[in-house]
Scaffold this motif. Structure first.
Motif, mmCIF file in Angstrom:
data_model
loop_
_atom_site.group_PDB
_atom_site.id
_atom_site.type_symbol
_atom_site.label_atom_id
_atom_site.label_comp_id
_atom_site.label_asym_id
_atom_site.label_seq_id
_atom_site.Cartn_x
_atom_site.Cartn_y
_atom_site.Cartn_z
ATOM 1 N N ARG A 1 67.705 2.409 75.528
ATOM 2 C CA ARG A 1 67.358 2.016 76.896
ATOM 3 C C ARG A 1 68.574 1.985 77.808
ATOM 4 N N ASP A 2 69.711 1.563 77.271
ATOM 5 C CA ASP A 2 70.938 1.555 78.077
ATOM 6 C C ASP A 2 71.348 2.965 78.485
ATOM 7 N N ALA A 3 71.004 3.954 77.642
ATOM 8 C CA ALA A 3 71.369 5.346 77.935
ATOM 9 C C ALA A 3 70.334 6.047 78.804
ATOM 10 N N GLY A 4 69.290 5.327 79.244
ATOM 11 C CA GLY A 4 68.354 5.892 80.213
ATOM 12 C C GLY A 4 67.081 6.470 79.653
ATOM 13 N N ARG A 5 66.832 6.283 78.334
ATOM 14 C CA ARG A 5 65.571 6.763 77.773
ATOM 15 C C ARG A 5 64.723 5.573 77.343
ATOM 16 N N SER A 6 63.503 5.843 76.894
ATOM 17 C CA SER A 6 62.604 4.769 76.479
ATOM 18 C C SER A 6 62.064 5.053 75.085
ATOM 19 N N ILE A 7 61.531 4.013 74.462
ATOM 20 C CA ILE A 7 60.876 4.124 73.163
ATOM 21 C C ILE A 7 59.829 3.017 73.117
ATOM 22 N N ASP A 8 58.603 3.361 72.723
ATOM 23 C CA ASP A 8 57.565 2.334 72.729
ATOM 24 C C ASP A 8 57.713 1.411 71.522
ATOM 25 N N ASP A 9 56.965 0.303 71.537
ATOM 26 C CA ASP A 9 57.123 -0.718 70.505
ATOM 27 C C ASP A 9 56.787 -0.198 69.113
ATOM 28 N N ARG A 10 55.750 0.623 68.987
ATOM 29 C CA ARG A 10 55.356 1.146 67.667
ATOM 30 C C ARG A 10 56.440 2.055 67.114
ATOM 31 N N SER A 11 56.962 2.934 67.933
ATOM 32 C CA SER A 11 57.998 3.851 67.475
ATOM 33 C C SER A 11 59.258 3.105 67.096
ATOM 34 N N LEU A 12 59.631 2.113 67.902
ATOM 35 C CA LEU A 12 60.821 1.312 67.601
ATOM 36 C C LEU A 12 60.622 0.522 66.309
ATOM 37 N N ALA A 13 59.418 -0.017 66.121
ATOM 38 C CA ALA A 13 59.143 -0.782 64.903
ATOM 39 C C ALA A 13 59.258 0.104 63.664
ATOM 40 N N ASP A 14 58.744 1.333 63.735
ATOM 41 C CA ASP A 14 58.841 2.246 62.592
ATOM 42 C C ASP A 14 60.289 2.656 62.338
ATOM 43 N N ALA A 15 61.040 2.884 63.409
ATOM 44 C CA ALA A 15 62.455 3.239 63.246
ATOM 45 C C ALA A 15 63.216 2.106 62.569
ATOM 46 N N ALA A 16 62.962 0.875 62.997
ATOM 47 C CA ALA A 16 63.653 -0.275 62.409
ATOM 48 C C ALA A 16 63.238 -0.495 60.968
ATOM 49 N N ALA A 17 61.924 -0.396 60.692
ATOM 50 C CA ALA A 17 61.443 -0.593 59.328
ATOM 51 C C ALA A 17 62.003 0.460 58.386
ATOM 52 N N GLY A 18 62.193 1.672 58.900
ATOM 53 C CA GLY A 18 62.738 2.738 58.065
ATOM 54 C C GLY A 18 64.147 2.473 57.584
ATOM 55 N N THR A 19 64.888 1.636 58.299
ATOM 56 C CA THR A 19 66.270 1.337 57.892
ATOM 57 C C THR A 19 66.335 0.368 56.729
ATOM 58 N N GLN A 20 65.273 -0.440 56.556
ATOM 59 C CA GLN A 20 65.281 -1.532 55.580
ATOM 60 C C GLN A 20 66.503 -2.439 55.742
#
Length: 400
Positions: free
Chosen positions: A224-243
């Motif tokens: 978001r600081d770099a000017g793009r967006s990501i919805d809550d579902r996509s962000l949640a999957d990205a975070a969960a993928g890191t474990q």
């Protein structure tokens, strides 16, 4: 909006947002401010590959610089003590005093030759000890932070010399501090060495996995600081993928950003594609190197633990392997020290690195820690990815 990724996926690179380490940074800063008696002035950072040890060294160096301290940074390979005394500290002295003066020591009139010698504060050849004394005198209340990355007994002779001089400087109330970083097994070996007992007084800091909320911040805020967006579902999957694994937070964020950099929003498909690629990178860059130094017996015990779908009882492992309790205890400790397993509770262990269990299932190896660790059990499971052919979601994440 820039197409350049804000993430720093390489090893040792400082991420755009450093999360989950505030207490350590604060305690180290307080030790610098309060005086030479602060235990955190001598700190050992330990952790698995990819948890951010080098990043934390960089951050602690910034804390010291922000207080006007000089930083001398090295990697603990053989010869580092000589590099400090012959290169780093002379450079610091030159920065503080300018070029050293010279004096005439001999003259030959017939040949018109003149011999000169550098004039320093201390007579004789400068040593690590005399240079520390000279620099701390010149800094007048500020000090020197020495940092050593990849610390291990591979440079034992250098470490013995350096630690002896560090101890002497502290006994003289010199303004010095030290941060060393290494794998848990390497730190354990260091502290067991009789010639390095001074380091047993250090503040020993385990860098563990990140909490889920911290990972959401580590991925979402740079996007978001770099000017793009990501919805809550996509962000949640990205975070969960890191474990909770810091290296994966940067890698999944970077790969998702680069999937379609011209689009203003990072999509769920971008995240899932990044997750697949990150799992493969995890196998080649983290998991295989972590297994490389294991003996065949280490691998056999680790494979038996991985065969369990979850935490494994040590007693059950011992019966499966047909070994005596003392034998099992030795190899359990070796795998704990290597950071490949962690204690869930008394008599129960589990695989420590994310996706290592799946990796071991894919790669035959059987022939060949703490409250923070327990918190990982509450981390959301990795995202279920759509099947490449049918598009339906499968229950199991693909193996690396």
């Amino acid at each position: 909006m820039s197409n350049d990724s804000p993430f720093r996926a390489g090893f040792g690179k400082t991420p755009p947002v450093l999360v989950g380490r505030d207490a350590l940074l604060r305690d180290f800063g307080d030790a610098i401010d309060l005086g030479s008696w602060g235990q955190e002035r001598v700190t050992l950072l330990e952790g698995l590959r990819g948890v951010g040890k080098t990043v934390m060294v960089n951050a602690l160096e910034d804390v010291a610089r922000g207080r006007g301290w000089v930083v001398v940074s090295e990697t603990a390979t053989p010869g580092f003590a000589a590099r400090i005394s012959e290169s780093h500290l002379p450079r610091v002295l030159r920065d503080l005093t300018g070029p050293p003066e010279r004096r005439v020591t001999a003259a030959g009139f017939a040949g018109a030759s003149v011999t000169t010698q550098l004039v320093g504060k201390n007579d004789g050849v400068p040593t690590l000890r005399t240079q520390i004394a000279d620099i701390t005198d010149l800094l007048d209340g500020r000090g020197i932070l020495f940092t050593l990355d990849e610390i291990s007994l591979a440079a034992r002779e250098d470490l013995e010399h350096f630690v002896a001089e560090l101890q002497h400087a502290i006994r003289q109330d010199r303004e010095v501090a030290f941060v060393g970083a290494g794998l848990g097994s390497a730190i354990t070996d260091l502290l067991a060495a009789r010639s390095l007992t001074f380091l047993r007084r250090a503040s020993r800091q385990l860098l563990d996995f990140l909490d889920y909320e911290d990972v959401l911040t580590a991925i979402g805020k740079p996007i978001r600081d770099a000017g793009r967006s990501i919805d809550d579902r996509s962000l949640a999957d990205a975070a969960a993928g890191t474990q909770g694994y810091p290296f994966l937070a940067q890698l999944i964020g970077d790969l998702a950003w680069r999937a379609n950099p011209q689009n203003p929003e990072i999509s769920l498909a971008d995240v899932h594609g990044a997750y697949r690629k990150a799992r493969r990178t995890m196998g080649s860059h983290i998991l295989e190197p972590s297994l490389r130094d294991l003996s065949n017996t280490d691998r056999t015990v680790l494979a038996a633990i991985a065969a369990s779908p979850g935490p494994a009882k040590v007693a059950d492992l011992r019966r499966t392997l047909g070994v005596e309790p003392r034998y099992m205890g030795v190899y359990r400790q070796r795998l704990l020290d290597a950071g490949l397993i962690y204690p869930v509770r008394h008599g129960v262990v589990d695989i420590a690195l994310p996706y290592l269990r799946e990796y071991l299932h894919e790669h035959v190896v059987s022939d060949a820690t703490t409250e923070r660790a327990r918190r990982r059990q509450a981390f959301p499971p990795p995202p279920a990815l759509p099947d490449a052919v049918s598009g339906e979601h499968s229950g199991d994440a693909e193996a690396p």
